[in-house]
Design an enzyme around this catalytic site. Structure first.
Site, PDB file in Angstrom:
ATOM      1  N   LYS A 168      45.027  34.996  34.919  1.00 47.17           N
ATOM      2  CA  LYS A 168      44.046  35.823  35.644  1.00 47.17           C
ATOM      3  C   LYS A 168      43.510  35.064  36.858  1.00 47.17           C
ATOM      4  O   LYS A 168      43.391  35.615  37.952  1.00 47.17           O
ATOM      5  CB  LYS A 168      42.890  36.223  34.707  1.00 47.17           C
ATOM      6  N   GLN A 227      36.410  36.116  28.371  1.00 54.49           N
ATOM      7  CA  GLN A 227      37.648  36.307  27.611  1.00 54.49           C
ATOM      8  C   GLN A 227      37.346  36.414  26.117  1.00 54.49           C
ATOM      9  O   GLN A 227      36.586  35.625  25.563  1.00 54.49           O
ATOM     10  CB  GLN A 227      38.610  35.135  27.892  1.00 54.49           C
ATOM     11  N   ASP A 239      35.858  44.303  33.018  1.00 55.88           N
ATOM     12  CA  ASP A 239      36.653  44.613  31.828  1.00 55.88           C
ATOM     13  C   ASP A 239      36.360  46.022  31.320  1.00 55.88           C
ATOM     14  O   ASP A 239      37.085  46.539  30.471  1.00 55.88           O
ATOM     15  CB  ASP A 239      36.311  43.626  30.697  1.00 55.88           C
TER      16      ASP A 239
HETATM   17  N1  GUN Z   1      41.309  39.600  25.194  1.00 56.22           N
HETATM   18  C1  GUN Z   1      42.436  40.341  25.089  1.00 56.22           C
HETATM   19  N2  GUN Z   1      42.512  41.229  26.096  1.00 56.22           N
HETATM   20  C2  GUN Z   1      41.403  41.052  26.849  1.00 56.22           C
HETATM   21  C3  GUN Z   1      40.934  41.686  28.032  1.00 56.22           C
HETATM   22  O1  GUN Z   1      41.526  42.608  28.594  1.00 56.22           O
HETATM   23  N3  GUN Z   1      39.741  41.197  28.511  1.00 56.22           N
HETATM   24  C4  GUN Z   1      39.064  40.195  27.900  1.00 56.22           C
HETATM   25  N4  GUN Z   1      37.917  39.807  28.439  1.00 56.22           N
HETATM   26  N5  GUN Z   1      39.480  39.602  26.801  1.00 56.22           N
HETATM   27  C5  GUN Z   1      40.657  40.026  26.291  1.00 56.22           C
END
Ligand code: GUN
Length: 306
Positions: free
Chosen positions: A58, A102, A125
């Site tokens: 990311k 995350q 998100d």
């Molecule tokens: N963990 C697994 N997928 C995601 C996501 O799309 N965003 C976040 N913040 N954590 C995750």
């Protein structure tokens, strides 16, 4: 002779590259106007190896599109209060347009309380209950990246979802539930399978659209797939041999499906592309649904931030 695959393989990498190119243009325009790039704060708590890989990807994607990535890596024993204090600081920072924490968080931290603490206008998100609620009410603002990516992928391949019977396998807050809301928004008739579902096979067998988001390699069997169905595999599982596989038994499913996403190279790249797109949306303040009811939203945001 090897059997020919019947399905169109949905190229998530190629579509994600198109989305990222669009984002790059918008980032440049933003920077010209505001004299600074959009900023995304990415918070990684502890050292979960899978999360570390996702977060690295990311952050790299941000840099490639000109978004300023700000890294915050508190240790796994950070207290709930200290993590919330960090979130409040990021909420108040005008250089931070998006905040991503995350998941999963280490045991002992309350992920719901952390999500609730993020300013909904910076919630790239789409996990804040306000953004979930707006999506549920057919007036989406910031939308969870993986389900949003599935919808964009379907659009790019002109898979008309309206009227189709869709089955989502998995009901998590991150994928399954918002996926069901996105599919409804797109006009599909949606079934969600969860741990209480009696016969997952039967629900998949009648689906014209299948989204698998369980986290169990090959759980959706190829033989369950209806001829011509669109199959979106959200699973990313590492086998004992070190390969990445999805939740769908790919080879067998591809013989029956009309469209199918590979793993890797299907839904995964779309998740990151939609995160970048959400970050620019948050930065430019594209918030039509929120603007419609400013008083209610302002109160919710104040509560979330206080
Ligand atoms: N963990 C697994 N997928 C995601 C996501 O799309 N965003 C976040 N913040 N954590 C995750």
């Amino acid at each position: 002779m090897a059997a020919l695959s019947a399905a169109v393989v949905l190229d998530g990498k190629a579509v994600a590259a198109r989305v990222r190119a669009e984002v790059k243009v918008r980032v440049q325009a933003f920077e010209r106007e505001r004299g600074r790039p959009p900023g995304l704060a990415v918070v990684l708590v502890g050292a979960n190896p899978a999360s570390a890989v996702y977060v690295r990807n990311k952050r790299k994607a941000c840099e490639e599109t000109g978004i300023r990535s700000m890294a915050f890596d508190p240790p796994s024993d950070v207290s709930q209060a200290d993590l919330l204090a960090l979130i409040r600081k990021l909420n108040a920072d005008p250089a931070v347009d998006g905040i991503l924490v995350q998941l999963p968080l280490p045991v002992g931290l309350d992920a719901n309380a952390i999500m609730d603490g993020i300013d909904p206008a910076k919630d790239v998100d789409g996990f804040h209950p306000l953004n979930t609620g707006l999506l549920a009410q057919k007036r989406p603002h910031l939308r969870p990246c993986t389900p949003f990516g599935v919808i964009r992928l379907a659009q790019e391949y002109q898979i008309a979802l309206r009227g189709l019977r869709a089955t989502v396998v998995g009901a998590s807050n991150i994928v399954g539930r918002p996926m069901a809301l996105e599919l409804m928004l797109a006009g599909a008739t949606v079934t969600v399978c969860h741990t209480g579902t009696r016969d997952v096979q039967a629900e998949v067998e009648r689906a014209e659209v299948v989204v698998a988001a369980i986290g169990k390699p090959g759980m959706v069997r190829g033989a369950w797939i209806r001829e011509g169905a669109a199959v979106f595999d959200v699973g990313i599982n590492r086998t004992a041999a070190g390969n990445l596989v999805g939740d769908v038994e790919y080879e067998a499913a591809a013989q029956r499906a009309g469209w199918i996403t590979p793993v890797p190279g299907g839904v995964g790249p779309m998740t990151i592309a939609m995160l970048l797109s959400n970050t620019v949306d948050a930065a430019v303040g594209a918030r039509p649904a929120l603007a419609a009811r400013p008083a209610v939203v302002a109160k919710a945001a104040v509560r979330a931030n206080s």
